[in-house]
Design a protein around this motif. Structure first.
Motif, mmCIF file in Angstrom:
data_model
loop_
_atom_site.group_PDB
_atom_site.id
_atom_site.type_symbol
_atom_site.label_atom_id
_atom_site.label_comp_id
_atom_site.label_asym_id
_atom_site.label_seq_id
_atom_site.Cartn_x
_atom_site.Cartn_y
_atom_site.Cartn_z
ATOM 1 N N CYS A 198 10.668 13.955 -0.658
ATOM 2 C CA CYS A 198 9.371 13.614 -1.268
ATOM 3 C C CYS A 198 8.811 12.253 -0.880
ATOM 4 C CB CYS A 198 9.455 13.719 -2.785
ATOM 5 S SG CYS A 198 10.626 12.567 -3.546
ATOM 6 N N GLY A 199 9.632 11.312 -0.437
ATOM 7 C CA GLY A 199 9.106 9.994 -0.085
ATOM 8 C C GLY A 199 8.355 9.382 -1.257
ATOM 9 N N SER A 200 7.059 9.162 -1.084
ATOM 10 C CA SER A 200 6.217 8.547 -2.117
ATOM 11 C C SER A 200 5.868 9.502 -3.253
ATOM 12 C CB SER A 200 4.914 8.055 -1.489
ATOM 13 O OG SER A 200 4.102 9.160 -1.109
ATOM 14 N N GLY A 201 6.127 10.791 -3.056
ATOM 15 C CA GLY A 201 5.765 11.799 -4.053
ATOM 16 C C GLY A 201 4.378 12.366 -3.875
ATOM 17 N N ILE A 202 3.690 11.998 -2.802
ATOM 18 C CA ILE A 202 2.296 12.392 -2.614
ATOM 19 C C ILE A 202 2.101 13.912 -2.611
ATOM 20 C CG2 ILE A 202 2.384 12.226 -0.087
ATOM 21 C CD1 ILE A 202 -0.536 11.187 -0.184
ATOM 22 N N LEU A 203 3.022 14.655 -2.006
ATOM 23 C CA LEU A 203 2.843 16.109 -1.940
ATOM 24 C C LEU A 203 3.121 16.771 -3.285
ATOM 25 C CD1 LEU A 203 4.332 16.829 1.599
ATOM 26 C CD2 LEU A 203 1.934 16.454 0.951
ATOM 27 N N ALA A 204 4.126 16.297 -4.007
ATOM 28 C CA ALA A 204 4.395 16.829 -5.347
ATOM 29 C C ALA A 204 3.216 16.544 -6.274
ATOM 30 C CB ALA A 204 5.680 16.229 -5.911
ATOM 31 N N THR A 226 12.258 6.277 -7.217
ATOM 32 C CA THR A 226 11.612 5.211 -7.993
ATOM 33 C C THR A 226 10.116 5.171 -7.686
ATOM 34 O OG1 THR A 226 13.649 3.913 -8.017
ATOM 35 C CG2 THR A 226 11.593 2.713 -8.421
ATOM 36 N N VAL A 227 9.779 5.222 -6.410
ATOM 37 C CA VAL A 227 8.376 5.186 -5.981
ATOM 38 C C VAL A 227 7.646 6.450 -6.441
ATOM 39 C CG1 VAL A 227 6.852 5.135 -3.957
ATOM 40 C CG2 VAL A 227 8.860 3.637 -4.054
ATOM 41 N N THR A 228 8.275 7.607 -6.299
ATOM 42 C CA THR A 228 7.664 8.867 -6.749
ATOM 43 C C THR A 228 7.352 8.814 -8.238
ATOM 44 O OG1 THR A 228 8.652 10.232 -5.018
ATOM 45 C CG2 THR A 228 8.110 11.346 -7.075
ATOM 46 N N ASN A 229 8.304 8.364 -9.032
ATOM 47 C CA ASN A 229 8.077 8.287 -10.481
ATOM 48 C C ASN A 229 6.940 7.322 -10.820
ATOM 49 O OD1 ASN A 229 9.959 10.216 -11.345
ATOM 50 N ND2 ASN A 229 11.626 8.745 -11.234
ATOM 51 N N ARG A 230 6.858 6.208 -10.105
ATOM 52 C CA ARG A 230 5.760 5.256 -10.327
ATOM 53 C C ARG A 230 4.422 5.903 -9.978
ATOM 54 N NH1 ARG A 230 6.365 0.178 -6.824
ATOM 55 N NH2 ARG A 230 8.015 1.526 -6.576
ATOM 56 N N HIS A 231 4.351 6.573 -8.829
ATOM 57 C CA HIS A 231 3.099 7.226 -8.426
ATOM 58 C C HIS A 231 2.729 8.367 -9.374
ATOM 59 C CE1 HIS A 231 3.598 5.569 -4.118
ATOM 60 N NE2 HIS A 231 2.751 4.822 -4.808
ATOM 61 N N ALA A 232 3.725 9.107 -9.840
ATOM 62 C CA ALA A 232 3.448 10.188 -10.793
ATOM 63 C C ALA A 232 2.807 9.617 -12.055
ATOM 64 C CB ALA A 232 4.728 10.946 -11.131
ATOM 65 N N LYS A 233 3.347 8.518 -12.541
ATOM 66 C CA LYS A 233 2.791 7.879 -13.744
ATOM 67 C C LYS A 233 1.363 7.381 -13.478
ATOM 68 C CE LYS A 233 3.811 4.435 -17.250
ATOM 69 N NZ LYS A 233 4.735 3.404 -17.720
ATOM 70 N N MET A 234 1.152 6.757 -12.335
ATOM 71 C CA MET A 234 -0.176 6.243 -11.976
ATOM 72 C C MET A 234 -1.215 7.354 -11.906
ATOM 73 S SD MET A 234 1.112 3.514 -9.025
ATOM 74 C CE MET A 234 -0.285 3.736 -8.002
ATOM 75 N N ILE A 293 6.151 15.306 -13.084
ATOM 76 C CA ILE A 293 7.045 15.687 -11.987
ATOM 77 C C ILE A 293 8.480 15.415 -12.422
ATOM 78 C CG2 ILE A 293 7.785 15.071 -9.647
ATOM 79 C CD1 ILE A 293 4.890 14.332 -9.075
ATOM 80 N N SER A 294 9.393 16.305 -12.064
ATOM 81 C CA SER A 294 10.823 16.056 -12.228
ATOM 82 C C SER A 294 11.336 15.593 -10.874
ATOM 83 C CB SER A 294 11.554 17.339 -12.636
ATOM 84 O OG SER A 294 11.068 17.813 -13.859
ATOM 85 N N ALA A 295 11.929 14.410 -10.823
ATOM 86 C CA ALA A 295 12.373 13.847 -9.549
ATOM 87 C C ALA A 295 13.838 13.445 -9.631
ATOM 88 C CB ALA A 295 11.512 12.647 -9.181
#
Length: 179
Positions: A65-71, A94-102, A107-109
């Motif tokens: 997922c990297g940054s989580g952009i696709l999820a 960590t980055v995915t969870n931050r972006h999901a919150k923003m 998302i479950s990561a």
């Protein structure tokens, strides 16, 4: 900021107007791949938008997922989707969870070794899987992708060179998947 199909991808430093009619995605350039500027990320988002035209997915997986952009994009296209994001790098989670919150995206990561991460089996099977990684990992993971992809589901694979396409396709066709 970049426009990708119907998405407007911007960083937290951007203070301008968000264009009308676009889905805003706030993604900061960070310590994980996927700000929306790379062609492979753009292609995956465009493929998801194309799939949205005829599909109502309920369960999605972003492998690597990297940054989580696709999820996050999945949660914006299919409002009821259960999105799972997996990466081998704990920093990406960590980055995915931050972006999901923003982005107010649920998302479950989890960090883990690809499809062997416990969350993958727990949330399977998946209607749609994205994997924007490299050719060799895609080939190595073909069996596991087929195992966790729901019959009739779709996989969006990216991150490979044109000369690697036939090897990636062959590995997935060997598992009964079709291009």
């Amino acid at each position: 900021p970049v426009k990708i199909g119907g998405f407007f991808v911007y960083g937290s430093h951007y203070t301008g107007e968000k264009p009308e009619g676009f889905i805003p995605l706030q993604i900061d350039a960070a310590t994980a791949f996927g700000s929306g500027e790379h062609e492979t990320t753009r292609g995956c988002i465009q493929a998801l938008e194309w799939l949205k035209q005829k599909n109502e997915f309920k369960n999605g997986l972003d492998m690597g997922c990297g940054s989580g952009i696709l999820a996050i994009a999945m949660t914006k296209l299919w409002l009821e989707i259960k999105a799972t994001a997996i990466d081998i790098d704990p920093e990406s989670i960590t980055v995915t969870n931050r972006h999901a919150k923003m982005n107010s995206a649920k998302i479950s990561a989890e960090a883990g070794d690809g499809y062997h991460a416990p969350l993958v089996a727990k949330n399977a099977p998946y209607d749609v899987v994205t994997a924007n990684i490299l050719a060799n990992p895609l080939i190595d993971m073909a069996h596991d992708l087929a195992k966790y992809l729901k019959p009739g589901g779709y996989a969006v694979l990216s991150g490979l060179l044109k000369r690697q396409k036939s090897d990636v396709v062959a590995a997935h066709e060997k598992q009964g998947l079709k291009l």
